[in-house]
Scaffold this motif. Structure first.
Motif, short mmCIF file in Angstrom:
data_model
loop_
_atom_site.label_atom_id
_atom_site.label_comp_id
_atom_site.label_asym_id
_atom_site.label_seq_id
_atom_site.Cartn_x
_atom_site.Cartn_y
_atom_site.Cartn_z
N ARG A 31 84.00 28.34 65.99
CA ARG A 31 84.95 27.86 65.00
C ARG A 31 86.38 28.27 65.29
O ARG A 31 87.29 27.89 64.56
CB ARG A 31 84.54 28.36 63.61
CG ARG A 31 83.28 27.71 63.10
CD ARG A 31 82.64 28.49 61.97
NE ARG A 31 81.56 27.73 61.37
CZ ARG A 31 80.36 27.55 61.92
NH1 ARG A 31 80.08 28.11 63.09
NH2 ARG A 31 79.45 26.83 61.32
N GLY A 32 86.59 29.10 66.32
CA GLY A 32 87.92 29.60 66.60
C GLY A 32 88.43 30.52 65.50
O GLY A 32 89.63 30.58 65.22
N SER A 33 87.51 31.23 64.85
CA SER A 33 87.88 32.09 63.73
C SER A 33 87.56 33.55 64.04
O SER A 33 86.99 33.87 65.08
CB SER A 33 87.13 31.65 62.47
OG SER A 33 85.74 31.80 62.64
N ALA A 34 87.96 34.42 63.13
CA ALA A 34 87.67 35.85 63.27
C ALA A 34 86.31 36.17 62.68
O ALA A 34 85.73 35.37 61.92
CB ALA A 34 88.76 36.67 62.57
N LEU A 35 85.80 37.34 63.03
CA LEU A 35 84.53 37.82 62.50
C LEU A 35 84.78 39.03 61.61
O LEU A 35 85.44 39.99 62.03
CB LEU A 35 83.57 38.20 63.63
CG LEU A 35 82.23 38.80 63.20
CD1 LEU A 35 81.39 37.76 62.46
CD2 LEU A 35 81.46 39.34 64.41
N ARG A 36 84.26 38.99 60.42
CA ARG A 36 84.36 40.13 59.50
C ARG A 36 82.97 40.72 59.29
O ARG A 36 82.07 40.02 58.81
CB ARG A 36 84.96 39.71 58.16
CG ARG A 36 85.14 40.89 57.21
CD ARG A 36 85.55 40.46 55.83
NE ARG A 36 85.70 41.61 54.94
CZ ARG A 36 85.68 41.56 53.61
NH1 ARG A 36 85.55 40.39 53.01
NH2 ARG A 36 85.80 42.65 52.89
N ILE A 37 82.80 41.96 59.65
CA ILE A 37 81.53 42.66 59.49
C ILE A 37 81.60 43.48 58.20
O ILE A 37 82.54 44.24 57.99
CB ILE A 37 81.25 43.58 60.69
CG1 ILE A 37 81.09 42.73 61.96
CG2 ILE A 37 80.01 44.43 60.45
CD1 ILE A 37 81.09 43.54 63.23
N VAL A 38 80.59 43.33 57.36
CA VAL A 38 80.57 44.02 56.07
C VAL A 38 79.30 44.83 55.94
O VAL A 38 78.19 44.29 56.10
CB VAL A 38 80.67 43.01 54.90
CG1 VAL A 38 80.58 43.74 53.56
CG2 VAL A 38 81.97 42.22 54.99
N HIS A 39 79.47 46.11 55.67
CA HIS A 39 78.33 46.98 55.39
C HIS A 39 78.42 47.43 53.95
O HIS A 39 79.30 48.19 53.57
CB HIS A 39 78.36 48.20 56.32
CG HIS A 39 77.24 49.18 56.07
ND1 HIS A 39 75.97 48.80 55.72
CD2 HIS A 39 77.22 50.55 56.10
CE1 HIS A 39 75.20 49.87 55.57
NE2 HIS A 39 75.95 50.95 55.79
N ALA A 40 77.52 46.90 53.10
CA ALA A 40 77.50 47.27 51.70
C ALA A 40 76.87 48.64 51.56
O ALA A 40 75.79 48.90 52.08
CB ALA A 40 76.72 46.24 50.89
N PHE A 41 77.56 49.52 50.85
CA PHE A 41 77.13 50.91 50.78
C PHE A 41 77.16 51.40 49.34
O PHE A 41 78.19 51.32 48.67
CB PHE A 41 78.05 51.78 51.65
CG PHE A 41 77.77 53.25 51.56
CD1 PHE A 41 76.62 53.79 52.14
CD2 PHE A 41 78.64 54.10 50.91
CE1 PHE A 41 76.37 55.16 52.07
CE2 PHE A 41 78.39 55.46 50.83
CZ PHE A 41 77.25 55.99 51.42
#
Length: 303
Positions: A31-41
């Protein structure tokens, strides 16, 4: 291409969630987009006894482990897709609420199929089903064969709700340069079926009439999107079979299976019924679930 929305992936430290990171990284590059990694804590969720002593981990240890999980996921994403813009965050809260919030403005939210038990796990039966019903963007459950090869498989039921999934599938097929197999299983209640003791055969209908109606349903669902995406090669498939079985079998050859969140016939109550559970647990490839509110507003513009 002009697709700037971020791809979000939820991680919990399990092997399945790290596999999802690799899949999400590839989706972001597409998609030509950024990746956001989320760790719910959540400390309330993660304070569990360890070992025979029954002593819970100190808060500082839990905080450090959460941060390490996010950093490891980011490292895996960068290794899988060098040059990809990656951010990673530890967010306080349950996976359900955190990932639902993170889906706002996202192009796609990705989760794995197995997590770390009932504590922080991203489970098909809870987080994925919740996100499919409440996320602000389509959901991709990374399962089965992760290789990006083969056709894109679309489950068509002919409902207005299912049209969002049809449009999204056409956009994805165009983006990936993939063939689109549009499958409509039309014999969910009629025709010859295997029966056992105490099981009655269903009423007999005019199968030629039912087939003709199924052909019209499938073509009506595809026609407007064919015009918008003329470059996509579409292979319509009518199968006299139960929906879940037809889709699971066809997923063996697909790179992605796309279904709507709700529909009629075999897709009625997809998120809560046996069809969805069978697909999410047994599909041989990743599964994308698209709701009516998530119908694509524009096509991808490829450079």
């Amino acid at each position: 291409m002009d697709v700037s929305a971020t791809v979000v992936v939820g991680v919990d430290g399990s092997p399945s969630s790290f596999d999802a990171v690799v899949v999400a990284a590839r989706e972001a590059v597409l998609r030509g987009s950024a990746l956001r990694i989320v760790h719910a804590f959540s400390r309330q969720l993660t304070k569990v006894p360890l070992g025979p002593s029954g002593v819970a981990q100190p808060e500082g240890v839990l905080d450090n482990e959460a941060q390490q999980t996010a950093e490891e996921a980011a490292a895996r994403a960068r290794l899988a897709q060098p040059g990809l813009e990656v951010t990673a965050a530890v967010v306080a809260g349950s996976p359900l609420s955190v990932l639902t919030d993170a889906s706002q403005g996202a192009a796609l939210v990705v989760v794995g199929t197995r997590g770390l038990g009932g504590v922080t796990g991203l489970l098909v039966g809870s987080v994925a089903v919740h996100l499919a019903a409440h996320a602000a963007c389509p959901l991709l459950v990374a399962r089965g064969r992760p290789a990006a090869s083969g056709p894109l498989l679309l489950g068509v039921d002919g409902s207005d709700v299912g049209d969002a999934a049809v449009g999204w599938a056409f956009a994805e097929a165009s983006l990936r340069g993939a063939e689109l197999v549009a499958l409509h299983a039309w014999n969910n209640w009629t025709g010859p079926v295997a029966v056992g003791p105490g099981v009655q055969m269903p009423p007999v209908y005019d199968l030629d009439t039912l087939r003709a109606e199924a052909e019209r349903t499938l073509e009506a669902a595809l026609a407007p999107w064919r015009e918008q995406y003329p470059e996509v090669r579409v292979v319509p498939q009518l199968i006299q079979e139960y929906t879940r079985q037809a889709l699971i079998e066809a997923s063996e050859e697909a790179q992605l299976l796309v279904v709507g969140a709700r529909g009629r016939g075999g897709f009625a109550g997809l998120l809560l019924g046996s069809v969805s559970q069978a697909i999410l647990h047994h599909a041989a490839c990743p599964v994308a679930v698209v709701r009516r509110e998530q119908e694509p507003e524009h096509r991808y513009e490829l450079e």
